[in-house]
Design a protein around this motif. Structure first.
Motif, mmCIF file in Angstrom:
data_model
loop_
_atom_site.group_PDB
_atom_site.id
_atom_site.type_symbol
_atom_site.label_atom_id
_atom_site.label_comp_id
_atom_site.label_asym_id
_atom_site.label_seq_id
_atom_site.Cartn_x
_atom_site.Cartn_y
_atom_site.Cartn_z
ATOM 1 N N THR A 21 0.314 -70.000 100.988
ATOM 2 C CA THR A 21 -0.399 -69.572 102.190
ATOM 3 C C THR A 21 -1.188 -70.720 102.798
ATOM 4 O O THR A 21 -1.139 -70.954 104.021
ATOM 5 C CB THR A 21 -1.338 -68.401 101.856
ATOM 6 O OG1 THR A 21 -0.550 -67.267 101.462
ATOM 7 C CG2 THR A 21 -2.193 -68.028 103.050
ATOM 8 N N SER A 93 5.524 -66.270 102.261
ATOM 9 C CA SER A 93 5.938 -65.273 101.271
ATOM 10 C C SER A 93 7.336 -65.568 100.738
ATOM 11 O O SER A 93 7.586 -65.454 99.529
ATOM 12 C CB SER A 93 5.904 -63.866 101.885
ATOM 13 O OG SER A 93 6.720 -63.808 103.046
ATOM 14 N N VAL A 252 3.430 -62.985 97.706
ATOM 15 C CA VAL A 252 3.699 -62.104 98.838
ATOM 16 C C VAL A 252 2.413 -61.426 99.313
ATOM 17 O O VAL A 252 2.138 -61.340 100.519
ATOM 18 C CB VAL A 252 4.747 -61.044 98.448
ATOM 19 C CG1 VAL A 252 4.834 -59.950 99.510
ATOM 20 C CG2 VAL A 252 6.111 -61.700 98.253
ATOM 21 N N ALA A 255 0.017 -63.930 101.173
ATOM 22 C CA ALA A 255 0.555 -64.283 102.493
ATOM 23 C C ALA A 255 0.411 -63.122 103.470
ATOM 24 O O ALA A 255 0.079 -63.312 104.644
ATOM 25 C CB ALA A 255 2.014 -64.700 102.374
ATOM 26 N N GLU A 261 1.851 -61.773 107.359
ATOM 27 C CA GLU A 261 3.318 -61.808 107.310
ATOM 28 C C GLU A 261 3.882 -60.424 106.991
ATOM 29 O O GLU A 261 3.389 -59.720 106.101
ATOM 30 C CB GLU A 261 3.780 -62.817 106.267
ATOM 31 C CG GLU A 261 3.486 -64.255 106.645
ATOM 32 C CD GLU A 261 4.104 -65.266 105.703
ATOM 33 O OE1 GLU A 261 3.918 -66.470 105.928
ATOM 34 O OE2 GLU A 261 4.797 -64.849 104.745
ATOM 35 N N ILE A 263 6.198 -57.644 105.494
ATOM 36 C CA ILE A 263 6.918 -57.466 104.234
ATOM 37 C C ILE A 263 7.748 -56.197 104.332
ATOM 38 O O ILE A 263 7.222 -55.105 104.595
ATOM 39 C CB ILE A 263 5.946 -57.342 103.040
ATOM 40 C CG1 ILE A 263 4.986 -58.540 103.005
ATOM 41 C CG2 ILE A 263 6.729 -57.236 101.740
ATOM 42 C CD1 ILE A 263 5.652 -59.869 102.837
ATOM 43 N N ASP A 267 12.095 -56.509 100.500
ATOM 44 C CA ASP A 267 11.252 -57.561 99.945
ATOM 45 C C ASP A 267 10.483 -57.035 98.735
ATOM 46 O O ASP A 267 10.422 -57.675 97.678
ATOM 47 C CB ASP A 267 10.253 -58.072 100.988
ATOM 48 C CG ASP A 267 10.922 -58.890 102.079
ATOM 49 O OD1 ASP A 267 11.908 -59.584 101.770
ATOM 50 O OD2 ASP A 267 10.460 -58.841 103.224
#
Length: 290
Positions: A21, A93, A252, A255, A261, A263, A267
């Motif tokens: 990140t 991510s 993940v 981020a 971001e 998701i 994912d």
């Protein structure tokens, strides 16, 4: 595994996962290789200075010097250099997910190249890892993810795998912080070559860049590497590597929380499968209870 080792492992996982990140922020405002080379120069000088201050020396064993050079080349120059370049177009991510497959690649390399025996649980973990990566990559490519950036991340994680296999045991013999500092200086020296040759030093100086750069330099750059070497020295590489199963989740989540971001369902499913595969591989390496 004692409480201190667990705390060290959790701290390492958070610091390692957050690096993607902060790197994503840095490459938005500064040339990636130049920023990374400067980061390693500062981190390396700090590490060496602190090591000298607490009585460590640069008189390392041959195995330690090998670890310094290989780690500096494969992890710092290649793995992180390629990831910094890739994250100009690849979400943090996705870069974190690809990098988190390193324990699976280490196990697979040991099995296929070195002939290391893998238990059924480990084989199941490897299969799960492949499935999880396939789900995520399929969804991201269909969503328009940059293939060139993804390939840079893949080459980077292969380099990290080589570094991990080559550096095992380099933390034995003391002088841990000195080793950390020196391998960062090696990475800095190697990165300045392409940075000066191919990049134009155009920087947008703002608080986001300053905060991300300082954080990346001190926390994932210096502290996380130091904690990792100490953790490996305390409980061994096999047990320490178990904490890598947290990295897909944390990479993940951080981020998404800090960069917003998106998701997707695939994912999340892929991350769960990869994390389970990493945990299965690492548990399969534990000694059988007698």
């Amino acid at each position: 595994m004692d409480i201190k080792a667990i705390a060290m492992g959790l701290a390492f996982a958070v610091m390692w996962s957050s690096a993607f990140t902060s790197a994503r922020v840095i490459v938005e405002y500064a040339p990636p290789l130049s920023a990374l080379a400067l980061r390693f120069l500062i981190s390396g000088l700090l590490g060496v200075a602190i090591a000298f201050a607490i009585g460590q020396t640069a008189r390392l064993t041959r195995r330690q010097w090998t670890g310094v050079v290989v780690f500096g080349l494969c992890q710092n120059a290649l793995y992180l250099g390629l990831n910094f370049v890739a994250m100009q177009t690849v979400p943090a991510s996705l870069a974190a997910i690809i990098a988190s497959t390193m324990p699976l690649l280490v196990a697979l390399s040991g099995w296929l190249i070195l002939g290391t025996r893998v238990r059924p649980l480990g084989i199941a973990g490897l299969v799960a890892g492949v499935i999880g990566v396939g789900l995520i990559m399929g969804a991201r490519l269909q969503g328009g993810a940059d293939l060139y950036g993804i390939m840079l991340c893949v080459i980077g994680v292969v380099s990290l795998t080589v570094a991990t296999m080559a550096v095992m045991g380099a933390s034995s013999g003391g002088n841990v912080l000195m080793i950390v500092g020196l391998q960062m200086l090696v990475g800095s020296a190697l990165l300045w070559v392409p940075a000066l040759a191919f990049e134009t030093l155009e920087v947008t100086l703002n608080w986001q860049l300053v905060v991300a750069f300082v954080y990346t330099t001190l926390v994932p750059g210096l502290a996380a590497t130091w904690v990792w070497f100490l953790l490996v020295g305390r409980i061994g590489a096999v047990k320490a590597s178990t904490f890598h199963f947290l990295n897909p989740f944390l990479g993940v989540a951080i981020a998404a929380a800090l960069l917003g971001e998106a998701i997707g369902v695939l994912d999340i499913l892929g991350v769960v499968i990869i994390a389970g595969g990493i945990l299965a591989v690492q548990l399969s390496k534990q000694p059988t209870a007698k």
